[in-house]
Motif scaffolding. Structure first.
Motif, PDB file in Angstrom:
ATOM      1  N   TRP A 122      80.258 -96.690  21.080  1.00 56.20           N
ATOM      2  CA  TRP A 122      80.790 -96.994  19.735  1.00 56.20           C
ATOM      3  C   TRP A 122      81.259 -98.435  19.657  1.00 56.20           C
ATOM      4  CZ3 TRP A 122      85.203 -98.807  17.525  1.00 56.20           C
ATOM      5  CH2 TRP A 122      85.329 -98.639  16.145  1.00 56.20           C
ATOM      6  N   GLN A 123      82.000 -98.887  20.677  1.00 50.45           N
ATOM      7  CA  GLN A 123      82.475-100.263  20.666  1.00 50.45           C
ATOM      8  C   GLN A 123      81.313-101.246  20.725  1.00 50.45           C
ATOM      9  OE1 GLN A 123      83.704 -97.819  22.475  1.00 50.45           O
ATOM     10  NE2 GLN A 123      85.923 -97.783  22.273  1.00 50.45           N
ATOM     11  N   ALA A 124      80.302-100.918  21.547  1.00 53.76           N
ATOM     12  CA  ALA A 124      79.156-101.813  21.662  1.00 53.76           C
ATOM     13  C   ALA A 124      78.400-101.900  20.335  1.00 53.76           C
ATOM     14  CB  ALA A 124      78.221-101.330  22.772  1.00 53.76           C
ATOM     15  N   SER A 125      78.193-100.761  19.669  1.00 58.26           N
ATOM     16  CA  SER A 125      77.486-100.773  18.385  1.00 58.26           C
ATOM     17  C   SER A 125      78.286-101.534  17.333  1.00 58.26           C
ATOM     18  CB  SER A 125      77.232 -99.335  17.919  1.00 58.26           C
ATOM     19  OG  SER A 125      76.430 -98.634  18.849  1.00 58.26           O
ATOM     20  N   SER A 126      79.594-101.341  17.336  1.00 60.03           N
ATOM     21  CA  SER A 126      80.433-102.033  16.360  1.00 60.03           C
ATOM     22  C   SER A 126      80.397-103.541  16.568  1.00 60.03           C
ATOM     23  CB  SER A 126      81.874-101.507  16.462  1.00 60.03           C
ATOM     24  OG  SER A 126      82.736-102.202  15.587  1.00 60.03           O
ATOM     25  N   ASP A 155      79.913 -95.453  34.997  1.00 66.22           N
ATOM     26  CA  ASP A 155      79.356 -95.168  33.668  1.00 66.22           C
ATOM     27  C   ASP A 155      80.262 -95.689  32.558  1.00 66.22           C
ATOM     28  OD1 ASP A 155      81.385 -93.418  34.208  1.00 66.22           O
ATOM     29  OD2 ASP A 155      80.456 -91.705  33.231  1.00 66.22           O
ATOM     30  N   LEU A 156      81.045 -96.733  32.856  1.00 64.28           N
ATOM     31  CA  LEU A 156      81.938 -97.267  31.834  1.00 64.28           C
ATOM     32  C   LEU A 156      81.146 -97.819  30.648  1.00 64.28           C
ATOM     33  CD1 LEU A 156      84.636 -99.109  33.987  1.00 64.28           C
ATOM     34  CD2 LEU A 156      84.894 -96.994  32.695  1.00 64.28           C
ATOM     35  N   ILE A 157      79.965 -98.381  30.921  1.00 63.99           N
ATOM     36  CA  ILE A 157      79.169 -98.944  29.829  1.00 63.99           C
ATOM     37  C   ILE A 157      78.721 -97.843  28.866  1.00 63.99           C
ATOM     38  CG2 ILE A 157      77.046-100.175  29.286  1.00 63.99           C
ATOM     39  CD1 ILE A 157      77.308-101.661  31.886  1.00 63.99           C
ATOM     40  N   SER A 158      78.275 -96.710  29.409  1.00 62.79           N
ATOM     41  CA  SER A 158      77.809 -95.624  28.545  1.00 62.79           C
ATOM     42  C   SER A 158      78.952 -94.981  27.768  1.00 62.79           C
ATOM     43  CB  SER A 158      77.091 -94.568  29.384  1.00 62.79           C
ATOM     44  OG  SER A 158      77.973 -94.004  30.346  1.00 62.79           O
ATOM     45  N   ARG A 159      80.182 -95.171  28.222  1.00 65.36           N
ATOM     46  CA  ARG A 159      81.322 -94.602  27.506  1.00 65.36           C
ATOM     47  C   ARG A 159      81.757 -95.465  26.316  1.00 65.36           C
ATOM     48  NH1 ARG A 159      85.585 -92.627  32.211  1.00 65.36           N
ATOM     49  NH2 ARG A 159      84.104 -91.446  33.500  1.00 65.36           N
ATOM     50  N   MET A 160      81.196 -96.643  26.197  1.00 63.50           N
ATOM     51  CA  MET A 160      81.625 -97.572  25.157  1.00 63.50           C
ATOM     52  C   MET A 160      80.519 -97.809  24.140  1.00 63.50           C
ATOM     53  SD  MET A 160      83.708-100.352  27.466  1.00 63.50           S
ATOM     54  CE  MET A 160      84.405-101.123  26.011  1.00 63.50           C
ATOM     55  N   ILE A 202      93.901-100.462  39.783  1.00 65.09           N
ATOM     56  CA  ILE A 202      92.785-101.405  39.874  1.00 65.09           C
ATOM     57  C   ILE A 202      91.609-100.799  39.117  1.00 65.09           C
ATOM     58  CG2 ILE A 202      91.139-102.550  41.401  1.00 65.09           C
ATOM     59  CD1 ILE A 202      93.229-102.581  43.560  1.00 65.09           C
ATOM     60  N   VAL A 203      91.143-101.504  38.090  1.00 59.72           N
ATOM     61  CA  VAL A 203      89.980-101.077  37.312  1.00 59.72           C
ATOM     62  C   VAL A 203      88.810-101.974  37.725  1.00 59.72           C
ATOM     63  CG1 VAL A 203      89.027-100.685  35.024  1.00 59.72           C
ATOM     64  CG2 VAL A 203      91.483-100.397  35.414  1.00 59.72           C
ATOM     65  N   ASP A 204      87.890-101.412  38.480  1.00 61.28           N
ATOM     66  CA  ASP A 204      86.755-102.172  39.013  1.00 61.28           C
ATOM     67  C   ASP A 204      85.551-101.964  38.104  1.00 61.28           C
ATOM     68  OD1 ASP A 204      84.912-103.525  40.519  1.00 61.28           O
ATOM     69  OD2 ASP A 204      85.638-102.754  42.433  1.00 61.28           O
ATOM     70  N   LEU A 205      85.304-102.919  37.212  1.00 64.83           N
ATOM     71  CA  LEU A 205      84.188-102.802  36.283  1.00 64.83           C
ATOM     72  C   LEU A 205      82.853-103.090  36.951  1.00 64.83           C
ATOM     73  CD1 LEU A 205      85.708-104.497  33.101  1.00 64.83           C
ATOM     74  CD2 LEU A 205      85.647-102.077  33.706  1.00 64.83           C
ATOM     75  N   ALA A 206      82.892-103.582  38.176  1.00 63.78           N
ATOM     76  CA  ALA A 206      81.655-103.857  38.915  1.00 63.78           C
ATOM     77  C   ALA A 206      81.326-102.725  39.878  1.00 63.78           C
ATOM     78  CB  ALA A 206      81.771-105.182  39.662  1.00 63.78           C
ATOM     79  N   GLY A 207      81.824-101.541  39.620  1.00 59.76           N
ATOM     80  CA  GLY A 207      81.593-100.415  40.525  1.00 59.76           C
ATOM     81  C   GLY A 207      80.137-100.049  40.666  1.00 59.76           C
ATOM     82  N   ALA A 208      79.323-100.299  39.639  1.00 56.52           N
ATOM     83  CA  ALA A 208      77.906 -99.931  39.705  1.00 56.52           C
ATOM     84  C   ALA A 208      77.149-100.732  40.750  1.00 56.52           C
ATOM     85  CB  ALA A 208      77.261-100.120  38.333  1.00 56.52           C
ATOM     86  N   THR A 209      77.639-101.916  41.090  1.00 58.94           N
ATOM     87  CA  THR A 209      76.969-102.749  42.103  1.00 58.94           C
ATOM     88  C   THR A 209      77.809-102.886  43.367  1.00 58.94           C
ATOM     89  OG1 THR A 209      77.899-104.720  41.018  1.00 58.94           O
ATOM     90  CG2 THR A 209      75.668-104.050  40.403  1.00 58.94           C
ATOM     91  N   GLY A 210      78.641-101.916  43.646  1.00 60.07           N
ATOM     92  CA  GLY A 210      79.430-101.905  44.865  1.00 60.07           C
ATOM     93  C   GLY A 210      80.903-102.169  44.680  1.00 60.07           C
ATOM     94  N   GLY A 211      81.258-102.836  43.585  1.00 59.01           N
ATOM     95  CA  GLY A 211      82.668-103.068  43.286  1.00 59.01           C
ATOM     96  C   GLY A 211      83.186-104.377  43.849  1.00 59.01           C
ATOM     97  N   ASN A 212      84.157-104.960  43.147  1.00 60.26           N
ATOM     98  CA  ASN A 212      84.817-106.182  43.598  1.00 60.26           C
ATOM     99  C   ASN A 212      85.970-105.908  44.548  1.00 60.26           C
ATOM    100  OD1 ASN A 212      84.360-107.318  40.260  1.00 60.26           O
ATOM    101  ND2 ASN A 212      83.161-107.967  42.028  1.00 60.26           N
ATOM    102  N   CYS A 213      86.416-104.657  44.618  1.00 60.83           N
ATOM    103  CA  CYS A 213      87.497-104.283  45.531  1.00 60.83           C
ATOM    104  C   CYS A 213      86.898-103.645  46.791  1.00 60.83           C
ATOM    105  CB  CYS A 213      88.465-103.317  44.854  1.00 60.83           C
ATOM    106  SG  CYS A 213      89.813-102.747  45.917  1.00 60.83           S
TER     107      CYS A 213
END
Length: 331
Positions: free
Chosen positions: A117-121, A110-115, A77-88
């Protein structure tokens, strides 16, 4: 592109998102039916990625503990909403751990800060496309330079324009800003029926799909027993040449499955090019069989194999040539 299908909850409570594409608060009845759908789907899914977020509020809980308990061992389970408590319900913000030695739950914040390069591209690509819309390329037979063109019929330009020629154009019409979050009838691939009896009939597992000790299914175990018995009989009573040919047949079947039956139709054209090497092996084997006494079954089959494999090789190179022409600039 990966075979996914939309899940639609037929419930008369509007769509689940606002005009900006964010989730919105729904009724308790809607959540109850939604949880029932997620519990059933969790039995079939091995990877769940959650992204639901409500601005200014904690993330809604969509995957509950009972749904996680229904997932197969080794699931993620990859919870991309973990910064606000998570969907799980079991997400631990900022942590990645294995629940019950079965399901890995990723709740990093911190998934956003890890991306970066992708965000800039993606951002630079968006800006380049925006400039292409604002300053379109003139016709080929025209020598005039690019000029700014505010085309208000284009949804992108209309949605970002605030003032044009002294006239305030903000805010844009709702039909311009409305995103694909709002569902439209007839655009979904899979629906969820509210009738529990129909759900039970459509989702009922067969006997062979039941798992034993979380190790294997009854169907896999049954196939293993049958296969072991078959090869045991062949090993005891089969002749050497028969066992040798059977091995070649099994290898050819496995190879054909992964190269032909298990390939998406969109990849059939490059597959023709890849199969040239296999056809070359068939031609070589056909030449060896054609050298046997003339008129014998082996001689006839060898000549037929050479003919068919040659057609495949020539056709594969023809398809590859046409594919390469597609990537050449037009003259």
């Amino acid at each position: 592109s990966m075979g996914g299908a939309f899940l639609v909850l037929n419930f008369d409570d509007g769509d689940g998102g606002d005009a900006a594409g964010y989730a919105k608060t729904m009724s308790p009845e809607f959540y109850e039916k939604e949880m029932a759908m997620f519990r059933e789907q969790a039995k079939e899914c091995q990877i769940i990625i959650t992204t639901a977020a409500i601005p200014g509020r904690p993330a809604p809980k969509l995957i509950m503990k009972d749904a996680v308990d229904n997932m197969q061992p080794g699931s993620v389970i990859v919870d991309l909403a973990g910064a606000t408590g998570g969907n799980c319900e079991l997400t631990k913000p900022g942590e990645t751990y294995v629940y019950d030695d079965r399901v890995t739950i990723i709740g990093t914040t911190d998934l956003i800060s890890r991306m970066s390069w992708q965000a800039s591209s993606m951002y630079s690509n968006n800006m380049a496309n925006l400039m292409e819309l604002l300053c379109p390329q003139p016709a080929k037979d025209s020598s005039s330079p690019r000029q700014m063109n505010i085309n208000m019929d284009d949804n992108v330009i209309r949605g970002m324009t605030v003032v044009k020629e002294g006239t305030i154009t903000w805010p844009p019409p709702q039909d311009v800003t409305k995103t694909a979050a709002a569902t439209s009838s007839g655009t979904h691939n899979e629906t969820w029926n509210d009738n529990p009896s129909i759900q039970e009939e459509t989702k009922r597992d067969s006997v062979f799909s039941r798992r034993l000790f979380d190790l294997t299914t009854i169907g896999e175990l049954f196939a293993l027993v049958i296969g072991t018995a078959f090869f045991g009989i062949v090993a005891v009573y089969g002749e050497y040449y028969f066992v040798n040919m059977l091995l070649y047949f099994i290898l050819a079947g496995v190879l054909g499955y992964f190269l032909i039956l298990n390939v998406e139709p969109a990849l059939f054209s490059p597959l023709m090019s890849t199969s040239n090497s296999l056809s070359g092996v068939v031609i070589l084997g056909g030449i060896l069989m054609a050298s046997l006494p003339q008129g014998s079954p082996s001689n006839i089959l060898g000549c037929a194999a050479i003919t068919v494999a040659t057609i495949n090789v020539v056709g594969g190179f023809a398809v590859s040539y046409r594919m390469l022409l597609m990537f050449q600039p037009a003259k």
